[in-house]
Design a protein around this motif. Structure first.
Motif, PDB file in Angstrom:
ATOM      1  N   GLY A 104      80.803  19.455 -13.382  1.00 15.14           N
ATOM      2  CA  GLY A 104      79.975  20.110 -14.685  1.00 15.14           C
ATOM      3  C   GLY A 104      79.903  18.853 -14.978  1.00 15.14           C
ATOM      4  N   CYS A 105      79.495  18.154 -14.102  1.00 13.15           N
ATOM      5  CA  CYS A 105      78.782  16.385 -14.067  1.00 13.15           C
ATOM      6  C   CYS A 105      77.666  15.918 -14.758  1.00 13.15           C
ATOM      7  N   GLY A 106      76.644  17.169 -14.655  1.00 18.28           N
ATOM      8  CA  GLY A 106      74.987  17.528 -15.662  1.00 18.28           C
ATOM      9  C   GLY A 106      74.072  16.715 -14.412  1.00 18.28           C
ATOM     10  N   ARG A 107      73.426  15.594 -15.045  1.00 18.46           N
ATOM     11  CA  ARG A 107      72.891  14.819 -14.492  1.00 18.46           C
ATOM     12  C   ARG A 107      73.086  13.783 -13.858  1.00 18.46           C
ATOM     13  N   GLY A 108      75.055  13.130 -13.944  1.00 17.19           N
ATOM     14  CA  GLY A 108      75.580  12.488 -13.349  1.00 17.19           C
ATOM     15  C   GLY A 108      76.236  10.727 -13.700  1.00 17.19           C
ATOM     16  N   TYR A 109      75.525  11.076 -15.022  1.00 19.72           N
ATOM     17  CA  TYR A 109      76.037   9.769 -15.794  1.00 19.72           C
ATOM     18  C   TYR A 109      77.353   9.344 -15.551  1.00 19.72           C
ATOM     19  N   ASP A 110      78.091   9.610 -15.788  1.00 20.18           N
ATOM     20  CA  ASP A 110      79.581   9.180 -15.738  1.00 20.18           C
ATOM     21  C   ASP A 110      79.891   8.787 -14.674  1.00 20.18           C
ATOM     22  N   ILE A 111      79.327   9.369 -13.469  1.00 26.01           N
ATOM     23  CA  ILE A 111      79.427   9.203 -11.906  1.00 26.01           C
ATOM     24  C   ILE A 111      80.184   7.858 -11.150  1.00 26.01           C
ATOM     25  N   ALA A 144      75.303  24.641 -10.822  1.00 21.69           N
ATOM     26  CA  ALA A 144      73.723  25.075 -10.451  1.00 21.69           C
ATOM     27  C   ALA A 144      73.082  24.425 -10.036  1.00 21.69           C
ATOM     28  N   PRO A 145      72.101  24.806  -8.786  1.00 23.34           N
ATOM     29  CA  PRO A 145      71.770  24.151  -7.763  1.00 23.34           C
ATOM     30  C   PRO A 145      70.406  23.199  -8.510  1.00 23.34           C
ATOM     31  N   THR A 146      69.802  23.365  -9.632  1.00 23.20           N
ATOM     32  CA  THR A 146      69.239  22.582 -10.247  1.00 23.20           C
ATOM     33  C   THR A 146      69.759  21.230 -10.305  1.00 23.20           C
ATOM     34  N   ALA A 147      70.667  21.555 -11.359  1.00 20.59           N
ATOM     35  CA  ALA A 147      71.711  20.212 -11.907  1.00 20.59           C
ATOM     36  C   ALA A 147      71.917  19.555 -10.895  1.00 20.59           C
ATOM     37  N   VAL A 148      72.452  19.966 -10.181  1.00 28.71           N
ATOM     38  CA  VAL A 148      73.208  19.477  -7.958  1.00 28.71           C
ATOM     39  C   VAL A 148      71.837  18.196  -8.206  1.00 28.71           C
ATOM     40  N   ALA A 149      70.626  18.881  -7.690  1.00 29.64           N
ATOM     41  CA  ALA A 149      69.421  18.257  -7.480  1.00 29.64           C
ATOM     42  C   ALA A 149      68.821  16.872  -8.526  1.00 29.64           C
ATOM     43  N   ARG A 150      69.038  17.309 -10.127  1.00 25.44           N
ATOM     44  CA  ARG A 150      68.692  16.617 -10.855  1.00 25.44           C
ATOM     45  C   ARG A 150      70.116  14.970 -10.314  1.00 25.44           C
ATOM     46  N   ALA A 151      70.869  15.836 -10.361  1.00 26.89           N
ATOM     47  CA  ALA A 151      72.109  14.915 -10.915  1.00 26.89           C
ATOM     48  C   ALA A 151      72.169  13.713  -9.131  1.00 26.89           C
ATOM     49  N   ARG A 152      71.712  14.286  -7.617  1.00 28.81           N
ATOM     50  CA  ARG A 152      72.025  13.849  -6.960  1.00 28.81           C
ATOM     51  C   ARG A 152      70.430  12.915  -7.010  1.00 28.81           C
ATOM     52  N   GLU A 153      69.316  12.572  -7.843  1.00 23.78           N
ATOM     53  CA  GLU A 153      68.332  12.172  -8.122  1.00 23.78           C
ATOM     54  C   GLU A 153      68.571  10.666  -8.575  1.00 23.78           C
ATOM     55  N   TYR A 154      69.238  11.383  -9.587  1.00 18.83           N
ATOM     56  CA  TYR A 154      70.028  10.106 -10.488  1.00 18.83           C
ATOM     57  C   TYR A 154      70.749   8.784  -9.969  1.00 18.83           C
TER      58      TYR A 154
END
Length: 232
Positions: free
Chosen positions: A69-76, A93-103
């Protein structure tokens, strides 16, 4: 839902479910265009996590970390910066995966930090990493997103996801014992609930303390509790 748990920018999650399948809601919201800083997105890593890692309460050096549930990935990147060998974010969610990878791709990370972070698409209840269980897990705005009927499976899969001796860092939110337990998400949770769910799965509490408001964001102040649970 009225009162302090009502969905609001920066602290709320979603309105009552419309899709027939509970999990469908997340992709629906992400694909509609979830801006940074809205609902559960805080536009930054959790300050309580940053403080925990800064003072060395959890040693992640050379270890593998899972953030479902990492969302945009801020904590990673926080775990990677603290020396983790690998940090894996997981999103349904596939779109969340895309946003996190972008971040993660767009970030300016020092040294080899960028190569030690990745985001995978999958359902936490069914997903398993080919490399095996992790050493550390981070659960924040994730357990509280589970419908009450899903909590046993949530706890069971945390036990499967962490190796013996592994540590679950649970930033419990939103803590509100007086709220309707079936109103959400986010569903109100308590440290006692996490203990009740996770102890039968072989976890023992090694640390449990309310988060100081100085290291919480906005309306989350006074509603967060940090727990560390070790898998036996």
């Amino acid at each position: 839902m009225p009162g302090p748990d009502a969905p609001q920018a920066g602290s709320g999650f979603v309105d009552p479910p419309e899709p027939p399948v509970y999990q469908d809601r997340w992709e629906s919201i992400w694909s509609a265009g979830l801006p940074a800083g809205v609902r559960w997105d805080q536009s930054q890593a959790a300050p309580a996590l940053q403080e925990l890692l800064r003072r060395g309460a959890v040693d992640v050096r050379g270890k593998r970390v899972l953030v479902p549930g990492c969302g945009r990935g801020y904590d990673i990147p926080e775990f990677a910066a603290a020396g983790a060998a690998e940090v894996v974010g997981l999103e349904l969610a596939p779109t969340a995966v895309a946003r996190a990878r972008e971040y993660l791709t767009q970030g300016q990370w020092p040294g080899d930090q960028g190569s030690r972070m990745r985001v995978e698409e999958g359902d936490f209840m069914a997903w398993a990493d080919p490399a095996g269980p992790f050493d550390v897990g981070f659960d924040y705005t994730f357990g509280c997103a589970m419908h009450p009927t899903m909590r046993h499976d949530w706890a069971t899969h945390w036990a499967r996801s962490l190796a013996p001796g592994g540590v679950l860092v649970a930033l419990v939110f939103p803590v509100n014992p007086a709220a309707d337990p079936n109103a959400g998400p986010p569903f109100p949770v308590t440290p006692e609930l996490y203990k009740e769910l996770l102890q039968p799965q072989g976890f023992e509490v090694t640390f449990s303390e309310p988060v100081d408001p100085s290291v919480s964001l906005g309306p989350r102040k006074g509603r967060e509790h940090m727990m560390l649970l070790r898998r036996k």
